[in-house]
Design a protein around this motif. Structure first.
Motif: not given
Length: 123
Positions: A37-48
């Motif tokens: 979940s932390l990897v997904i959140i960081v990925g979304l923060l970078l991709l958004t």
């Protein structure tokens, strides 16, 4: 390679090694879902921001209109389906399908003036 250079290289790797150790520890304790979940959140923060940037550019490409004012022929840019005012002459304009049109309220009659020469009649 000297000992000081080797220590300097290890000091640069320390944060990454610490992150890897914490990830491995959480995974071995059965908390892999937390890591995921932390990897997904960081990925979304970078991709958004990247997606927002390209989405905004696409939206502008289809909604930005550049044309001339029908009254004074001043060329400027506006957004489709909006009302705006010509920065040169102040005429109210409506942007439709990429072109500027004069905005006239209901019941207004648009008249074009024609110059008529005058003759003097002698009595």
């Amino acid at each position: 390679m000297s000992l000081k250079t080797f220590q300097f290289n290890l000091s640069n790797l320390r944060p990454w090694l610490t992150l890897l150790a914490i990830t491995w520890l959480l995974g071995s304790l059965g908390l892999g879902w937390l890591v995921n979940s932390l990897v997904i959140i960081v990925g979304l923060l970078l991709l958004t921001p990247i997606l927002v940037y390209f989405g905004f550019r696409w939206w502008l490409q289809y909604n930005l209109a550049s044309d001339q004012c029908p009254v004074c022929r001043y060329e400027f840019t506006g957004l489709n389906n909006t009302e705006l005012q010509c920065p040169n002459c102040g005429e109210q304009l409506l942007v439709q399908q990429g072109h500027f049109q004069r905005f006239t309220p209901e019941g207004t009659i648009d008249v074009t003036a024609v110059e008529v020469s005058s003759k003097v009649l002698d009595d």
